[in-house]
Design a protein around this motif. Structure first.
Motif, PDB file in Angstrom:
ATOM      1  N   SER A   1       5.314  -0.543   8.202  1.00  0.00           N
ATOM      2  CA  SER A   1       5.057   0.774   7.630  1.00  0.00           C
ATOM      3  C   SER A   1       6.339   1.579   7.668  1.00  0.00           C
TER       4      SER A   1
ATOM      5  N   ARG B   1       1.668   5.220  -0.520  1.00  0.00           N
ATOM      6  CA  ARG B   1       0.835   6.410  -0.288  1.00  0.00           C
ATOM      7  C   ARG B   1       1.690   7.654  -0.423  1.00  0.00           C
TER       8      ARG B   1
ATOM      9  N   SER C   1       2.853  -6.821   9.842  1.00  0.00           N
ATOM     10  CA  SER C   1       2.529  -5.510   9.281  1.00  0.00           C
ATOM     11  C   SER C   1       3.760  -4.620   9.399  1.00  0.00           C
TER      12      SER C   1
ATOM     13  N   GLY D   1       7.822   5.600   6.335  1.00  0.00           N
ATOM     14  CA  GLY D   1       7.497   6.864   5.696  1.00  0.00           C
ATOM     15  C   GLY D   1       8.452   7.969   6.070  1.00  0.00           C
TER      16      GLY D   1
ATOM     17  N   TRP E   1       3.737   8.441  13.008  1.00  0.00           N
ATOM     18  CA  TRP E   1       3.197   8.012  11.722  1.00  0.00           C
ATOM     19  C   TRP E   1       2.010   8.875  11.312  1.00  0.00           C
TER      20      TRP E   1
ATOM     21  N   ALA F   1       5.229   7.241   1.674  1.00  0.00           N
ATOM     22  CA  ALA F   1       5.096   6.176   2.670  1.00  0.00           C
ATOM     23  C   ALA F   1       4.617   4.904   1.997  1.00  0.00           C
TER      24      ALA F   1
ATOM     25  N   GLU G   1       0.835  -1.200   0.000  1.00  0.00           N
ATOM     26  CA  GLU G   1       0.000   0.000   0.000  1.00  0.00           C
ATOM     27  C   GLU G   1       0.869   1.249   0.000  1.00  0.00           C
TER      28      GLU G   1
ATOM     29  N   SER H   1       3.078   0.794   3.198  1.00  0.00           N
ATOM     30  CA  SER H   1       2.694  -0.177   4.215  1.00  0.00           C
ATOM     31  C   SER H   1       2.486  -1.523   3.558  1.00  0.00           C
ATOM     32  N   SER H   2       2.717  -2.554   4.335  1.00  0.00           N
ATOM     33  CA  SER H   2       2.500  -3.912   3.827  1.00  0.00           C
ATOM     34  C   SER H   2       1.995  -4.776   4.970  1.00  0.00           C
ATOM     35  N   ARG H   3       1.066  -5.667   4.639  1.00  0.00           N
ATOM     36  CA  ARG H   3       0.501  -6.568   5.640  1.00  0.00           C
ATOM     37  C   ARG H   3       0.480  -7.986   5.095  1.00  0.00           C
TER      38      ARG H   3
END
Length: 789
Positions: free
Chosen positions: A575, A507, A573, A577, A533, A557, A505, A559-561
């Motif tokens: 993140s 962003r 998970s 950024g 964050w 930024a 994800e 994110s990965s899950r």
């Protein structure tokens, strides 16, 4: 044949009344044997499934069966052999039953058995008069089904709503291991009044009588009644021997009062009170405490709180949270944990709050009272008296969202001592308006949200403050533009014979706010937010309207899950950024360092569960320009078998406003905090466990709280012994206390509430706490709702 026969009432309310009141959490019966003291009877009605509703007993028919039937019709009827009477959930079984329809008398002899949804009873003989509702039962044993209690009695005599039980007993322990038992020579019960009287009652631990009460009255149902609640005992260096005896007063169905007399050998006596009320549209609680001549401080002490809400209409509600304390050391001296030393102000609020489909509004006022002895009234925040707030946001079609944030507030502080002189702190009024329009464009795998806003803020300052800042009516107006966008990617894969879903994800958030000189604006309630964050995607790095940051910056930024397909469990998970500042940010608060162009610190968060028992998390901020960490946090939790748990955490935060050229002081230190926190609940075997916590401040080079204890638990009894050492005041002095509690499951507990202390000190002491989201707290801004814990 189906005669008009009414089953025995058997009001064993005394047995029910002796079980503990509702607890949170309920007693743990996991160590109890599977078998019951009195097994279920063959032929008794099956228990209804959950959610099923049965008709009232009075509306259900009575069925009687037996091997043989004799006697004369309309006179005396005699059933013999496997006699069974059923009505709804009630069952009576006996070898022989004789019933006289003319006199309405009965005699049940041989293996008398009774069962309903709440209890089972066996007896040698039962006789009585159904018409007069008089009954006598000899040599009985009973078992409570849901509450696990059981016991016996030599005889029970009942006359309507009144009954008498002779030589009775009650325990929740297995029959072959009675660790505790309550015995009474005689117990009189009045089910209409809901009260019972016990005479010559003895509580035995094992075979040793530990408590004798010649006479006491007690309730036998859930109706609230005036009486004594369980006392509390503890001991500490500061308080000495500490005894509390709550007294409950049931004043009316919708309000009550609890008195809390307390005596501390090192400090003296006090009296607390809690008044609660309830009406159709609201509820409230008033608490207070008065302690004359506290020997700890050589002065009178006390507090008052009023917490209530009242629904005025479908959209509007009034709420109050008022508090007064006698002195700044009140929370510190009347708290038994380090939380009492972290509160700096006691905040009172009173207001009206409304909410509709697209709006919410409030009209309120607040007041601050000093609760930190190291500060003065000059350090208190400005009180907002009053404050009006309005927010409106509404969609227009699918692609347009419009709204406005508005606030009007009057700030007041008055005068306060600064050093040896009294100084006036002038206030003022502020109006802040922020209309905006957004265009939320989104699909299944992407979103794009451009937003345009205009922020206008103006002031009406008191004469002294306006003269200092160069004018009584400063103002600020500026546009705010932002673009928030992101993508969603996912893929399925198989790992270690399990299906997983992985997401990616990215962003991007762009913010542009032109510079406006704001040095002529006062600072009433504005603070710099901690960098985190969430700060990567805000349009202002300040709380409050006294400062609006200027910005030309871009946040990147990702994110990965990793989600387990079988149950949706989040295995991993991550993140990461960073903000890229294209220009210097010139807007600052007093003594704040300027944000220079370049890159912000990297913000990283990660959570990983190697197994269902392990949870590991970390947060990290790295300043690539100065090559140092600004924040580091590592936390780990391991779930042991038999509800054991181990927690380990490390926290570090750097003071970003540290100025090396200035002398070191409490506010000018390179580090804000550095702490380690280790806690555990370790079961040695099914009955013994040890608990502990070591909470240490590396920055202060001292422990903040140390806990060590041992617990023993069986089916029906538990004992906890715990030693504590914790920071008791802002000077960093330590206090030591010993807590002991013995719990008779299903009856009550004596001693200090050790479970409350352990629940606060050890995350996961009750497993359910791991799945609760704690309410937000503002340390130093919100008073403890229970000022005398």
């Amino acid at each position: 044949m189906r005669p008009a026969f009414r089953l025995l009432p058997l009001p064993f309310c005394i047995a029910i009344s002796l079980s503990a009141q509702a607890e949170d959490p309920p007693p743990d019966w996991g160590l109890c044997p599977v078998e019951d003291a009195i097994p279920a009877f063959e032929g008794a009605p099956a228990k209804l499934p959950p959610g099923a509703i049965a008709a009232p007993r009075s509306e259900q028919p009575t069925d009687i069966e037996g091997d043989s039937l004799g006697g004369v019709k309309d006179q005396s009827i005699e059933y013999q052999g496997n006699v069974a009477l059923t009505r709804g959930d009630q069952f009576i079984g006996t070898d022989k039953l004789t019933y006289n329809e003319q006199t309405e008398t009965y005699v049940a002899e041989g293996n008398v058995r009774y069962q309903d949804s709440g209890m089972r009873v066996v007896a040698d003989r039962a006789e009585g008069n159904q018409g007069k509702d008089q009954h006598k039962i000899d040599n009985i044993r009973y078992q409570l089904i849901d509450r696990r209690g059981h016991g016996g009695a030599e005889s029970i005599e009942m006359d309507g709503t009144e009954g008498s039980m002779r030589r009775s007993s009650y325990t929740t322990c297995p029959p072959d291991a009675k660790h505790w038992e309550l015995r009474a020579r005689q117990i009189d019960v009045d089910t209409e009044k809901g009260m019972g009287v016990a005479r010559n009652a003895t509580l035995r631990i094992g075979r040793v009588p530990v408590l004798y009460v010649p006479w006491f009255m007690f309730p036998i149902d859930d109706t609230r009644r005036t009486g004594l609640l369980y006392p509390s005992l503890s001991n500490s260096n500061r308080n000495g021997f500490d005894y509390r005896q709550p007294i409950y007063l049931n004043l009316a169905p919708n309000y009550d009062l609890t008195l809390n007399p307390r005596y501390m050998t090192n400090r003296g006596a006090s009296l607390g009170a809690e008044f609660r009320y309830l009406n159709p549209r609201g509820a409230g609680t008033i608490t207070g405490m008065y302690m004359p001549d506290d020997e700890l401080r050589d002065r009178d002490r006390g507090h008052f709180t009023f917490n209530a809400f009242q629904n005025l209409s479908r959209h509007w509600r009034a709420r109050s949270n008022l508090i007064w304390i006698s002195d700044p050391r009140y929370f510190e001296d009347f708290s038994n944990s380090i939380n009492g030393t972290s509160i700096t102000t006691a905040v009172s609020t009173l207001g009206l709050y409304g909410r509709g489909p697209y709006w919410d509004a409030s009209l309120m006022a607040d007041h601050h009272q000093l609760a930190d002895p190291t500060l003065t009234d000059a350090n208190l925040p400005f009180s907002r008296q009053p404050r009006a707030n309005f927010r409106w946001e509404q969609p227009f079609g699918s692609w347009i969202m419009a709204g406005v944030d508005a606030e009007a507030v009057r700030f007041h502080k008055g005068d306060a001592m600064v050093g040896s002189t009294r100084r006036e702190f002038p206030g003022g009024s502020r109006l802040d308006l922020k209309p905006y329009v957004s265009f939320p464009l989104e699909g299944a795998s992407w979103f794009l949200r451009p937003t345009l806003a205009w922020r206008h803020t103006e002031y009406r300052l008191d004469e002294g403050l306006g003269a200092r800042l160069g004018g009584n009516n400063p103002s600020r107006s500026l546009p705010i533009a932002s673009l928030d966008s992101g993508l969603f990617f996912d893929r399925s894969f198989r790992w270690r014979d399990r299906e997983y879903l992985q997401t990616l994800e990215p962003r991007i958030f762009y913010l542009n706010v032109p510079y406006r000189d704001q040095s002529n604006l006062p600072v009433f309630d504005t603070r710099l937010l901690s960098f985190s964050w969430g700060q990567l995607f805000r349009d202002n790095r300040y709380s409050g309207a006294d400062r609006q940051t200027d910005a030309n910056q871009l946040t990147v930024a990702v994110s990965s899950r990793m989600i387990r397909g079988a149950d949706g469990f989040e295995k991993l998970s991550m993140s990461l950024g960073q903000i890229r500042y294209f220009e210097d940010s010139q807007v600052t608060l007093p003594n704040e360092r300027t944000t220079q162009h370049g890159k912000s610190s990297w913000v990283a968060d990660a959570n990983w569960s190697p197994s269902d028992r392990w949870t590991i998390g970390a947060s990290y901020q790295w300043d690539s320009r100065l090559r140092r960490e600004d924040l580091a946090s590592v936390r780990a939790r391991y779930l042991l078998k038999d509800d054991g748990i181990v927690n380990l955490a490390y926290r570090y935060r750097r003071n970003l406003n540290f100025q090396p050229g200035r002398p070191l002081s409490d506010s000018n230190q390179p580090d804000l905090l550095e702490q380690v926190d280790f806690s555990f609940l370790y079961p040695i075997n099914p009955t013994w466990s040890v608990v502990g916590r070591y909470y240490y401040s590396i920055f202060d080079k001292k422990p903040l709280e140390t806990v060590a204890g041992v617990q023993w638990e069986s089916c029906c009894i538990a004992a906890r012994l715990m030693g504590r050492r914790w920071v008791k005041n802002v000077e960093g002095e330590l206090d030591t206390g010993i807590l002991f509690e013995i719990e008779l499951k299903g009856l009550g507990s004596a001693g200090q509430d050790t479970r409350r202390t352990l629940r606060r000190a050890i995350l996961g002491y009750y497993r359910d706490d791991l799945y609760l989201v704690p309410p937000e707290t503002a340390t130093g801004q919100k008073a403890d709702p229970d000022p005398t814990p």
